[in-house]
Design an enzyme around this catalytic site. Structure first.
Site, mmCIF file in Angstrom:
data_model
loop_
_atom_site.group_PDB
_atom_site.id
_atom_site.type_symbol
_atom_site.label_atom_id
_atom_site.label_comp_id
_atom_site.label_asym_id
_atom_site.label_seq_id
_atom_site.Cartn_x
_atom_site.Cartn_y
_atom_site.Cartn_z
ATOM 1 N N LYS A 141 47.697 19.597 2.079
ATOM 2 C CA LYS A 141 47.704 19.528 3.541
ATOM 3 C C LYS A 141 48.972 18.848 4.057
ATOM 4 O O LYS A 141 49.516 19.239 5.105
ATOM 5 C CB LYS A 141 46.464 18.780 4.038
ATOM 6 C CG LYS A 141 45.154 19.540 3.829
ATOM 7 C CD LYS A 141 45.106 20.842 4.624
ATOM 8 C CE LYS A 141 44.920 20.605 6.100
ATOM 9 N NZ LYS A 141 44.817 21.874 6.871
ATOM 10 N N TRP A 161 36.423 13.370 8.875
ATOM 11 C CA TRP A 161 34.960 13.304 8.859
ATOM 12 C C TRP A 161 34.352 14.290 9.859
ATOM 13 O O TRP A 161 33.529 13.935 10.696
ATOM 14 C CB TRP A 161 34.488 11.883 9.167
ATOM 15 C CG TRP A 161 34.796 10.878 8.089
ATOM 16 C CD1 TRP A 161 35.789 10.938 7.153
ATOM 17 C CD2 TRP A 161 34.095 9.642 7.847
ATOM 18 N NE1 TRP A 161 35.757 9.828 6.345
ATOM 19 C CE2 TRP A 161 34.729 9.013 6.751
ATOM 20 C CE3 TRP A 161 33.028 9.012 8.449
ATOM 21 C CZ2 TRP A 161 34.302 7.780 6.242
ATOM 22 C CZ3 TRP A 161 32.604 7.780 7.951
ATOM 23 C CH2 TRP A 161 33.228 7.186 6.857
ATOM 24 N N TYR A 211 44.081 18.141 -2.631
ATOM 25 C CA TYR A 211 43.797 18.606 -1.272
ATOM 26 C C TYR A 211 44.722 17.917 -0.265
ATOM 27 O O TYR A 211 45.371 18.575 0.559
ATOM 28 C CB TYR A 211 42.337 18.357 -0.916
ATOM 29 C CG TYR A 211 42.030 18.576 0.547
ATOM 30 C CD1 TYR A 211 42.044 19.856 1.094
ATOM 31 C CD2 TYR A 211 41.740 17.499 1.385
ATOM 32 C CE1 TYR A 211 41.779 20.057 2.446
ATOM 33 C CE2 TYR A 211 41.467 17.700 2.728
ATOM 34 C CZ TYR A 211 41.495 18.971 3.250
ATOM 35 O OH TYR A 211 41.246 19.156 4.581
ATOM 36 N N THR A 229 39.403 23.933 1.890
ATOM 37 C CA THR A 229 38.832 22.620 2.166
ATOM 38 C C THR A 229 37.926 22.083 1.059
ATOM 39 O O THR A 229 37.291 21.048 1.245
ATOM 40 C CB THR A 229 38.029 22.657 3.474
ATOM 41 O OG1 THR A 229 36.992 23.637 3.371
ATOM 42 C CG2 THR A 229 38.934 22.984 4.655
#
Length: 291
Positions: free
Chosen positions: A128, A149, A124, A61
């Protein structure tokens, strides 16, 4: 029902462990037993845990760092996620996989739907998206949850960062031209438990696929920060002024979507669950972390 979640340290894993009910045993497994960079560990670890449903939450992450480590990001978020889904398929169980708003480029005027075209603007997000594709290919019984978020009382996140900065600053500059839905990991855990119960008791469930799952209501980062710090101040915790800035005033190695808003209507329609207003969930987290 036994829910096995990959990763021990993540916000969602920690939230699932806390939110687990009497009729749900939540087991978190991570390194070294399960290491997504070592695919040979995945099947053995999941077999030993004997899941009824697998929650694929472990991920790479570090959004900015991913720009320098694309191979590692893809190894974890794409190949690793696919291996988890494949192992679940071998065991004959569904997989609930966590994904992200970063699969979109953020140029849409309005909340993103599951049917909108994906177009990640960084490593990233690309990793994903590749993970979503790997999961869907490996296990037809999949629920992919895109969220955004994420914050919680656990780990590193925006809410905890704002509270930490406010402890020794009078003013904090925060980006005001990026919009999204603040999402509590505790709410994500509640949603997963709700959906998992439906999947477990309904062998005829057929609405597999991609869902968006985010907090109800929208704001920008500076609005989110103000609510965090106003709530904290009202509780006698750290507080500070928030100064609006543009994203260009806070350069990062990886670009962020200007619009991260997600419509969660499909999840609400299929599973009958909707997240609370983001302000209420934020207040619940701040009460646990600010004083």
């Amino acid at each position: 029902m036994r829910l096995v979640v990959t990763g021990r340290e993540g916000q969602v894993a920690a939230s699932l462990l806390e939110r687990g009910r009497e009729d749900v045993e939540v087991i978190a497994i991570g390194r070294p037993q399960l290491d997504l960079t070592r695919p040979e560990t995945v099947t053995a670890a999941l077999e030993a845990a004997q899941p009824d449903i697998v929650v694929s939450a472990a991920a790479y992450t570090a959004v900015d760092q991913a720009e320098d480590e694309p191979e590692l990001a893809h190894a974890v978020n794409a190949a690793g996620a696919g291996e988890v889904a494949q192992a679940a398929a071998r065991l004959g169980v569904p997989v609930i996989h966590l994904s992200t708003d970063y699969v979109f480029d953020g140029t849409k005027d309005g909340p993103y739907l599951e049917t909108d075209a994906t177009a990640p603007i960084g490593v990233y997000g690309a990793s994903k998206l590749a993970g979503e594709q790997a999961v869907a290919s490996a296990n037809p019984r999949h629920v992919i949850l895109r969220t955004a978020w994420v914050y919680s009382p656990f780990g590193k996140n925006f809410a905890k960062t704002m509270l930490r900065l406010a402890s020794d600053r009078d003013e904090i500059p925060v980006v005001a031209d990026q919009w999204g839905n603040p999402t509590s990991a505790l709410d994500i855990a509640d949603a997963i438990l709700h959906a998992a119960a439906r999947l477990h008791r309904n062998e005829d469930f057929a609405a597999w696929g991609i869902y968006h799952l985010a907090g109800t209501g929208e704001t920008n980062w500076s609005g989110f920060a103000r609510h965090i710090l106003d709530t904290s101040g009202g509780l006698g915790g750290p507080s500070a002024r928030v100064r609006d800035i543009a994203a260009t005033d806070y350069p990062t190695k990886a670009r962020r979507p200007a619009n991260s808003r997600l419509s969660s209507a499909k999840f609400a329609s299929v599973f009958g669950w909707r997240a609370p207003d983001w302000r209420l969930s934020t207040e619940a987290v701040v009460r646990r972390t600010s004083v």
